[in-house]
Design a protein around this motif. Structure first.
Motif, mmCIF file in Angstrom:
data_model
loop_
_atom_site.group_PDB
_atom_site.id
_atom_site.type_symbol
_atom_site.label_atom_id
_atom_site.label_comp_id
_atom_site.label_asym_id
_atom_site.label_seq_id
_atom_site.Cartn_x
_atom_site.Cartn_y
_atom_site.Cartn_z
ATOM 1 N N GLY A 1 28.949 46.478 -28.073
ATOM 2 C CA GLY A 1 28.674 46.052 -26.706
ATOM 3 C C GLY A 1 29.193 44.665 -26.391
ATOM 4 N N GLY A 2 29.795 44.012 -27.370
ATOM 5 C CA GLY A 2 30.358 42.665 -27.184
ATOM 6 C C GLY A 2 29.957 41.769 -28.340
ATOM 7 N N THR A 3 30.895 41.451 -29.220
ATOM 8 C CA THR A 3 30.602 40.636 -30.400
ATOM 9 C C THR A 3 31.578 39.468 -30.475
ATOM 10 O OG1 THR A 3 29.812 42.573 -31.599
ATOM 11 C CG2 THR A 3 30.384 40.650 -32.919
ATOM 12 N N CYS A 4 31.040 38.299 -30.728
ATOM 13 C CA CYS A 4 31.839 37.088 -30.917
ATOM 14 C C CYS A 4 31.926 36.830 -32.423
ATOM 15 C CB CYS A 4 31.184 35.906 -30.207
ATOM 16 S SG CYS A 4 32.133 34.379 -30.302
ATOM 17 N N TRP A 5 33.115 36.970 -32.975
ATOM 18 C CA TRP A 5 33.345 36.772 -34.409
ATOM 19 C C TRP A 5 33.772 35.319 -34.606
ATOM 20 C CZ3 TRP A 5 31.936 40.981 -37.127
ATOM 21 C CH2 TRP A 5 31.923 42.203 -36.464
ATOM 22 N N MET A 6 32.893 34.494 -35.154
ATOM 23 C CA MET A 6 33.190 33.075 -35.350
ATOM 24 C C MET A 6 33.860 32.868 -36.695
ATOM 25 S SD MET A 6 29.864 31.379 -33.630
ATOM 26 C CE MET A 6 28.704 32.579 -34.247
ATOM 27 N N LYS A 7 34.862 31.999 -36.706
ATOM 28 C CA LYS A 7 35.668 31.792 -37.908
ATOM 29 C C LYS A 7 35.849 30.303 -38.152
ATOM 30 C CE LYS A 7 37.886 36.044 -36.563
ATOM 31 N NZ LYS A 7 38.584 36.977 -37.391
ATOM 32 N N MET A 8 36.246 29.962 -39.378
ATOM 33 C CA MET A 8 36.484 28.553 -39.691
ATOM 34 C C MET A 8 37.784 28.392 -40.459
ATOM 35 S SD MET A 8 33.538 27.951 -42.529
ATOM 36 C CE MET A 8 34.225 27.217 -43.980
ATOM 37 N N GLY A 9 38.347 27.209 -40.386
ATOM 38 C CA GLY A 9 39.582 26.901 -41.082
ATOM 39 C C GLY A 9 40.650 26.420 -40.119
ATOM 40 N N ASP A 10 41.707 25.858 -40.658
ATOM 41 C CA ASP A 10 42.813 25.365 -39.845
ATOM 42 C C ASP A 10 43.686 26.525 -39.403
ATOM 43 O OD1 ASP A 10 42.037 22.729 -40.061
ATOM 44 O OD2 ASP A 10 43.193 22.401 -41.893
ATOM 45 N N VAL A 11 43.901 26.638 -38.100
ATOM 46 C CA VAL A 11 44.754 27.676 -37.534
ATOM 47 C C VAL A 11 45.582 27.079 -36.410
ATOM 48 C CG1 VAL A 11 43.197 29.587 -38.083
ATOM 49 C CG2 VAL A 11 43.005 28.450 -35.893
ATOM 50 N N SER A 12 46.590 27.817 -36.017
ATOM 51 C CA SER A 12 47.380 27.461 -34.844
ATOM 52 C C SER A 12 47.579 28.731 -34.025
ATOM 53 C CB SER A 12 48.728 26.869 -35.258
ATOM 54 O OG SER A 12 49.559 27.889 -35.771
ATOM 55 N N ARG A 13 48.168 28.587 -32.864
ATOM 56 C CA ARG A 13 48.446 29.752 -32.018
ATOM 57 C C ARG A 13 49.348 30.744 -32.730
ATOM 58 N NH1 ARG A 13 49.429 27.417 -25.932
ATOM 59 N NH2 ARG A 13 47.327 26.592 -25.685
ATOM 60 N N ASP A 14 50.207 30.246 -33.607
ATOM 61 C CA ASP A 14 51.128 31.121 -34.334
ATOM 62 C C ASP A 14 50.419 32.064 -35.304
ATOM 63 O OD1 ASP A 14 53.265 29.941 -33.016
ATOM 64 O OD2 ASP A 14 53.578 28.470 -34.612
ATOM 65 N N ASP A 15 49.158 31.761 -35.643
ATOM 66 C CA ASP A 15 48.404 32.615 -36.564
ATOM 67 C C ASP A 15 47.825 33.848 -35.885
ATOM 68 O OD1 ASP A 15 48.739 30.982 -38.891
ATOM 69 O OD2 ASP A 15 47.267 29.596 -38.053
ATOM 70 N N ALA A 16 47.751 33.848 -34.565
ATOM 71 C CA ALA A 16 47.228 35.007 -33.833
ATOM 72 C C ALA A 16 48.235 36.145 -33.894
ATOM 73 C CB ALA A 16 46.954 34.625 -32.386
ATOM 74 N N PHE A 17 47.729 37.379 -33.847
ATOM 75 C CA PHE A 17 48.622 38.535 -33.870
ATOM 76 C C PHE A 17 48.155 39.571 -32.860
ATOM 77 C CE2 PHE A 17 45.417 39.180 -37.101
ATOM 78 C CZ PHE A 17 44.995 40.482 -36.895
ATOM 79 N N PHE A 18 49.054 40.395 -32.421
ATOM 80 C CA PHE A 18 48.795 41.432 -31.436
ATOM 81 C C PHE A 18 48.051 42.588 -32.093
ATOM 82 C CE2 PHE A 18 50.107 45.225 -29.019
ATOM 83 C CZ PHE A 18 49.606 44.862 -27.782
ATOM 84 N N THR A 19 46.935 43.025 -31.475
ATOM 85 C CA THR A 19 46.142 44.117 -32.047
ATOM 86 C C THR A 19 46.354 45.437 -31.323
ATOM 87 O OG1 THR A 19 44.251 43.738 -30.610
ATOM 88 C CG2 THR A 19 44.313 42.511 -32.697
ATOM 89 N N GLY A 20 46.885 45.397 -30.121
ATOM 90 C CA GLY A 20 47.019 46.606 -29.335
ATOM 91 C C GLY A 20 45.781 46.918 -28.513
ATOM 92 N N ASP A 21 44.702 46.160 -28.683
ATOM 93 C CA ASP A 21 43.467 46.354 -27.938
ATOM 94 C C ASP A 21 43.457 45.369 -26.769
ATOM 95 O OD1 ASP A 21 40.901 46.438 -26.891
ATOM 96 O OD2 ASP A 21 39.914 46.415 -28.847
ATOM 97 N N PRO A 22 43.629 45.853 -25.546
ATOM 98 C CA PRO A 22 43.709 44.944 -24.398
ATOM 99 C C PRO A 22 42.392 44.257 -24.045
ATOM 100 C CG PRO A 22 43.719 47.222 -23.653
ATOM 101 C CD PRO A 22 43.780 47.248 -25.158
ATOM 102 N N THR A 23 41.284 44.688 -24.649
ATOM 103 C CA THR A 23 39.996 44.057 -24.350
ATOM 104 C C THR A 23 39.680 42.898 -25.290
ATOM 105 O OG1 THR A 23 38.721 45.549 -25.786
ATOM 106 C CG2 THR A 23 39.076 46.244 -23.487
ATOM 107 N N MET A 24 40.381 42.779 -26.408
ATOM 108 C CA MET A 24 40.090 41.716 -27.381
ATOM 109 C C MET A 24 40.540 40.356 -26.865
ATOM 110 S SD MET A 24 40.778 43.256 -31.150
ATOM 111 C CE MET A 24 39.905 41.993 -32.031
ATOM 112 N N VAL A 25 39.791 39.314 -27.260
ATOM 113 C CA VAL A 25 40.094 37.938 -26.881
ATOM 114 C C VAL A 25 39.999 37.087 -28.137
ATOM 115 C CG1 VAL A 25 39.320 35.969 -25.493
ATOM 116 C CG2 VAL A 25 39.070 38.292 -24.602
#
Length: 156
Positions: free
Chosen positions: A28-52
């Protein structure tokens, strides 16, 4: 607890060590919190248009640091303080949060967010403006209670 995608960045920013997050409609809506150094380049396409997903800027871990603009009344928008929670009130309007903190014996600073219809997080301990961090939440604000302000507020 179901969480909307709009609240996920603020929840991550309020959680110590959370540097980035992913929101999905799982449960019904889950916020997955994460830690560590990341940049925009680490994000990847999932194919799910609802994911943020996103990176919380201005965290203590220091991905990016935006300036918090304080006003003469010692509060600012889009900021929070880590830890030192004294008590919180839900639901409460944003305009009542500073007043209630000023009237609470040990409350020295506070944060307000629209979580659960409005939550005032009263905090205690020695604090300065430099201890606040930027949250990316344009509705959230934080402030510091001064002794002068405490004396001049009316009791309700």
């Amino acid at each position: 607890m179901k969480v909307s995608p709009a609240l996920c960045p603020g929840i991550c920013a309020q959680t110590q060590q959370c540097t980035h997050y992913t929101w999905s409609n799982w449960g019904g809506g889950t916020c997955w919190m994460k830690m560590g150094d990341v940049s925009r380049d680490d994000a990847f396409f999932t194919g799910d248009p609802t994911m943020v997903c996103g990176i919380v800027n201005g965290t203590k871990q220091g991905i990016m640091n935006f300036s918090i603009i304080w006003n003469e009344s010692n509060w600012a928008m889009s900021c929070d303080f880590h830890g030192n929670d004294l008590i919180h009130y839900v639901p409460i309007s944003s305009d009542r949060c500073p007043e209630i903190c000023a009237q609470t014996q040990e409350c020295t600073h506070y944060s307000w967010t629209n979580l659960n219809g409005g939550t005032c997080w009263m905090k205690k301990g020695k604090i300065s403006r430099d201890d606040a961090f930027f949250t990316n939440d344009p509705l959230m604000f934080c402030g510091i209670i001064t002794r002068v302000k405490r004396r001049h507020l009316k009791r309700f």
